[in-house]
Design an enzyme around this catalytic site. Structure first.
Site, PDB file in Angstrom:
ATOM      1  N   ALA A 162       0.869  -1.171   0.000  1.00 52.63           N
ATOM      2  CA  ALA A 162       0.000   0.000   0.000  1.00 52.63           C
ATOM      3  C   ALA A 162       0.905   1.219   0.000  1.00 52.63           C
ATOM      4  O   ALA A 162       2.050   1.156   0.468  1.00 52.63           O
ATOM      5  CB  ALA A 162      -0.916   0.018   1.212  1.00 52.63           C
ATOM      6  N   SER A 163       0.405   2.325  -0.528  1.00 56.24           N
ATOM      7  CA  SER A 163       1.266   3.488  -0.726  1.00 56.24           C
ATOM      8  C   SER A 163       1.598   4.230   0.562  1.00 56.24           C
ATOM      9  O   SER A 163       2.706   4.731   0.732  1.00 56.24           O
ATOM     10  CB  SER A 163       0.606   4.463  -1.707  1.00 56.24           C
ATOM     11  OG  SER A 163       0.444   3.847  -2.971  1.00 56.24           O
ATOM     12  N   THR A 164       0.647   4.323   1.495  1.00 57.27           N
ATOM     13  CA  THR A 164       0.870   5.100   2.711  1.00 57.27           C
ATOM     14  C   THR A 164       0.572   4.263   3.947  1.00 57.27           C
ATOM     15  O   THR A 164      -0.088   3.228   3.877  1.00 57.27           O
ATOM     16  CB  THR A 164      -0.034   6.356   2.737  1.00 57.27           C
ATOM     17  OG1 THR A 164      -1.406   5.941   2.883  1.00 57.27           O
ATOM     18  CG2 THR A 164       0.110   7.154   1.450  1.00 57.27           C
TER      19      THR A 164
END
Length: 225
Positions: A9-11
């Site tokens: 996931a990006s964050t």
């Protein structure tokens, strides 16, 4: 053959494990099981992804790198994607993505595999082409979203309504506390469930805060003197 699942996931605010059950169900439907999971919160537009490269380091020829979607593996520029692809090819790892049906052949049970060598090579070539195409689409989607985001920020600034992303001061304080105790950047990120980029931002903001405070103290001392 070992199936190694990669979850990204990006964050740190997003759940990288969200797709785990979908990957488990998919693999089980092919009579296989996942040997290990590699999970991280890092941008797919960056090659600085420790867990992905730990997976590739652990992998042996013939192993499978399993992802929910190709964009979980890459939102890289063409140059970055070619670099990653070269590493995957060198390791002789096969990429399987739920959104890439031509790749599903790589985890099919031996008893269900009836294709001859020529057909298998043709399918592999088609799969490589589609993998490259989906990686390019993922990059374009990333760039389009960034462009729209920047346009929205510019418009909000022009209207005086942009305040920027708030800083989680409590999280940053925990990060700096671990760093001050001697924990490394990756270790801190893993312990707190955040990305390494978040750790770096917290560290750097702490240095800026300290510098600003020293400047204020000197100014106060000068005024008092």
């Amino acid at each position: 053959m070992f199936i190694r699942a990669y979850l990204r996931a990006s964050t740190s605010e997003q759940d990288a494990n969200r797709a785990r059950s979908a990957l488990d169900t998919f693999v089980q439907s092919h009579g296989q099981h996942i040997a290990s999971y590699y999970t991280e919160n890092e941008s797919g537009a960056s090659l600085q992804r420790p867990e992905l490269f730990r997976l590739l380091t652990d992998a042996k020829p013939g192993d499978v790198l399993l992802v929910e979607q190709v964009d979980r593996l890459s939102r890289l520029t063409d140059g970055g994607w070619q670099q990653l692809r070269a590493t995957i090819k060198t390791k002789e790892v096969r990429v399987v993505a739920l959104d890439l049906p031509t790749s599903h052949q790589f985890i099919a049970s031996t008893s269900n595999t009836a294709a001859d060598a020529f057909t298998s090579r043709m399918l592999a070539a088609i799969n490589d082409m589609l993998l490259d195409m989906l990686a390019a689409v993922a990059r374009k989607d990333y760039e389009d979203r960034r462009r729209r985001q920047n346009e929205g920020i510019a418009k909000a600034k022009a209207q005086g309504a942009y305040k920027g992303r708030g800083v989680d001061k409590e999280k940053h304080a925990k990060i700096r506390a671990l760093l001050n105790k001697g924990a490394g950047i990756r270790e801190t990120a893993k312990l707190l469930g955040v990305s390494t980029s978040t750790v770096l931002r917290a560290r750097d903001s702490g240095k800026e805060d300290a510098t600003l405070q020293r400047a204020k103290n000197r100014a106060a001392e000068s005024a008092a003197g």
